[in-house]
Every structure is written in structure tokens, then in C-alpha cells.
Design a protein around this motif. Structure first.
Motif, mmCIF file in Angstrom:
data_model
loop_
_atom_site.group_PDB
_atom_site.id
_atom_site.type_symbol
_atom_site.label_atom_id
_atom_site.label_comp_id
_atom_site.label_asym_id
_atom_site.label_seq_id
_atom_site.Cartn_x
_atom_site.Cartn_y
_atom_site.Cartn_z
ATOM 1 N N SER A 1 31.656 74.921 89.305
ATOM 2 C CA SER A 1 32.024 73.516 89.502
ATOM 3 C C SER A 1 31.890 73.168 90.979
ATOM 4 N N HIS B 1 43.132 73.756 85.167
ATOM 5 C CA HIS B 1 41.833 73.077 85.062
ATOM 6 C C HIS B 1 40.671 74.053 84.839
ATOM 7 N N HIS C 1 38.114 74.336 81.620
ATOM 8 C CA HIS C 1 36.645 74.296 81.597
ATOM 9 C C HIS C 1 36.118 75.352 80.612
ATOM 10 N N ASP D 1 34.058 67.089 84.606
ATOM 11 C CA ASP D 1 35.490 66.917 84.369
ATOM 12 C C ASP D 1 35.780 65.913 83.247
#
Ligand code: KG4
Ligand code: ZN
Length: 333
Positions: A135, A110, A114, A302
Motif C-alpha cells: 500500500s 487496517h 486489506h 482503501d
């Protein structure tokens, strides 16, 4: 031609995207509003809502992309990091989809995704570049040498930048998720009205827990003197806190850019949607001579488009996962 289906379910957004030959043609995001009632993401509820949303999100992505599911060449999914129950829903869906359609499965990190969101649209950074990834769960300065060759050169020792925004909002009595609301109030306030401390942390690392405590005591003392202090000063408090969070982030990014001699600098992750951070990094670019890269707003928070684009680059390398792959709550690069 390659058609990649991307699935994201690491926290509280269920998202599905379709990438055709490196171009995103659909990016469906189903937000979970139920967590507002609890002032934060409730992991068990998040996974249950993912279960309800995942099939409709995928159907919608396929419809928007105007493709048939039989045309999909591979399915990419977020393996981690994130909430285990949430990750399980996306992982199980992706595995079942790959098995049923006899196509390869691609695991995606993840946090790397990004960063790879910068490769969705032009202009794209050139390697090596620096990325400040900010984040709700992470704050990292990453030296990006290639699509999947990334080195974390600085990170937070305690809270993430997004957490600093969300916890500030909570102290100020603003609803969850607080980051975007702090941003909204900050636009109307004076960033120099109140002074909050800048932590003195070595190297390229960050710390936000001291700032959180400073805000808590500041609000407690001011409200004791004047019960209406918060309502009367909300915009100035938000602007002052936001400006401190931004200066903590950008001072370290500047240090990293000098240390590594790099001019291509970028931001990614949910907090890169912050308007103050976007303005400040552009201003710093002028004085430092940087080329700055900021993903489009919808690719900052997200989303599955970043998973699909990461999946596309892994597809080109033939980097596939087996059916025995398991999600990871904590996942190194
Ligand atoms: O990347 P993301 O969507 O999810 C995680 O992987 O954590 O980031 C979510 C974080 C939250 O802390 C949220 O408050 C913050 O990003 N955020 C913002 C803004 N939009 C989202 N923080 C400050 N200003 C914003 N405009
Ligand atoms: Zn994220």
C-alpha cells in the motif's frame, strides 16, 4: 442474521459499508480530491473532509443496503494504522453510533483488513497462505495462519511500494496520486528500455529508497542532455520503473513461498490494483504452481468493505472493543 456497518477513514478515503451474513451489500467510497493541489495527502485537510463526508457516506451505505439503521448489529471501524486525525473521525463516529444504538463496537487493524478483503468474494484462499500487502504506507509479506493469526515475515526497511510509485510519478512531473498514472503510461511502454537497480537486501525484507535515488539521478542527467527527454520517453520510463518494482516484490514473494512451502499466494493493498503486478503474479503462478488470489479492483485500494468483513469475523467470535478504545497511528498486528 448479522448486519455489520464498516467504517474506514485511515487516510484520504471516507468509506462506509454494510455486510449482511458475510456478504457485502454496500460499499460507498468518498474520495478526497483536495490533496491533488498539494501533491500529497495533507493530514489536517484529510480529517476535515472526513468530518464532512462520514455521515453522508453512512446514510448512502444504509440506503444502498436497503436496511434501517436499527437493524445494524455491530459497528466495525479502522483503529489503525493511519493518520491520527483521520482515524479519530471514524473512531468517534463508530463509538457514538454504537452508544446511540446500543450495539457492540469492533476495532479493526487496517493492514489485516486489506488481507481479509480476500474473504469478500469467492474463490477464497485456504489457511495458511501468503499475502504480499502493498500500500502507500506498507510493504509486507504476511504468513496468514487464520483470520486474525497473522505473522509478518518480511517488510520494507524504508519506503513502501506505493511510495516508490508515487515518488517516481513526482520525479516525472505526474500529478498526485501517481501510482495509477505510472500504471497507465507503463501499459504503453517498453519495460526493457531502461535498467534500474535491484537492491540486495537480506531475508524477506525490501528496500525502495535506492531505486528512488537512482530514478532521480537518471532523470536529472537525461534531462540535462535533452530537455524534452521526459515527454519523449514517459511510457518507457514508467514501464521500466514499474517492471523493477514488480520484480523486487515478486522475487521476495517467491523466496517466501519456497521457504514456507506454501502454494496459496495472494496480493492486497492499493498497489495490488497495478495491472503489471496482477499480470506478473499470474505469470509467476504458472511457473511456480501457485493458486493466486487477487481481490476485485474496488477492494484493493482503501475501502470499508474490508473493514466490514473483518468486523463480521470478529462479530462471530464475540471480539468487541470498549468505549475507551483509542485510535493508533502505528498499530501492530
Ligand atoms: O491501500 P491504499 O489505497 O492506501 C493505503 O493504505 O496506503 O494504497 C494507496 C497506494 C498509493 O501509493 C497509490 O499510488 C497506490 O496505492 N496505487 C497504485 C495503483 N493504484 C493505487 N500503484 C500502482 N498502480 C496502481 N494502479
Ligand atoms: Zn490501505
Amino acid at each position: 442474521m448479522s448486519v455489520i456497518l464498516g467504517i474506514e477513514s485511515s487516510c484520504d478515503e471516507t468509506s462506509a459499508s454494510v455486510c449482511i451474513d458475510g456478504k457485502i451489500v454496500a460499499n460507498i467510497i468518498a474520495n478526497q480530491t483536495i490533496h491533488e493541489l498539494y501533491g500529497g495527502v495533507v493530514p489536517e485537510l484529510a480529517s476535515r473532509v472526513h468530518q464532512q463526508n462520514i455521515v453522508p457516506a453512512v446514510h448512502q451505505a444504509i440506503n444502498v443496503a436497503k436496511i434501517h439503521k436499527k437493524q445494524i448489529d455491530a459497528v466495525a471501524f479502522t483503529r489503525g494504522p493511519g493518520l491520527l486525525g483521520s482515524l479519530l473521525v471514524g473512531t468517534c463516529f463508530a463509538k457514538a453510533f454504537a452508544l446511540a444504538n446500543n450495539i457492540p463496537l469492533i476495532e479493526v487493524n487496517h493492514m489485516q483488513a486489506h488481507i481479509l478483503a480476500h474473504f469478500i468474494e469467492d474463490p477464497k484462499p485456504t489457511f495458511p497462505f501468503l499475502c504480499l500487502t502493498v500500500s502507500g504506507g506498507h510493504t509486507q509479506i504476511v504468513l496468514v495462519k487464520d483470520y486474525f493469526d497473522m505473522e509478518i515475515v518480511g517488510e520494507t526497511l524504508d519506503d513502501a511500494a506505493g511510495e516508490a510509485f508515487d515518488k517516481t510519478a513526482k520525479i516525472l512531473g505526474l500529478p498526485y496520486p501517481g501510482g495509477p498514472l505510472v500504471d497507465k503510461h507503463a501499459k504503453l511502454g517498453d519495460p526493457n528500455r531502461f535498467k534500474f537497480p535491484e537492491p540486495q537486501i537480506a531475508d524477506l525484507n525490501f528496500s525502495f529508497s535506492g531505486l528512488k535515488t537512482a530514478i532521480l539521478y537518471f532523470v536529472r542527467d537525461k534531462v540535462a542532455e535533452n530537455p524534452n527527454f521526459l515527454e519523449q520517453n514517459m511510457d518507457d520510463i514508467c514501464a521500466s520503473v514499474q517492471s523493477r518494482i514488480i520484480s523486487i516484490l515478486l522475487n521476495k514473494l517467491k523466496k517466501a513461498a519456497l521457504q514456507y512451502g506454501i502454494k496459496d499466494v495472494s496480493i492486497a493493498g492499493g498497489v495490488s490494483a497495478n495491472s503489471g503486478l496482477r499480470n506478473s503474479i499470474n505469470a509467476m503462478a504458472q511457473t511456480e504452481g501457485w493458486n493466486v488470489f487477487i481481490p476485485k479492483f474496488e477492494y484493493c485500494t482503501d475501502n470499508a468493505a474490508m473493514i466490514a468483513i473483518a468486523g463480521y469475523y470478529k462479530f462471530l467470535k464475540g471480539d468487541f472493543a470498549g468505549q475507551d478504545v483509542a485510535p493508533m497511528a502505528r498499530m501492530p498486528f
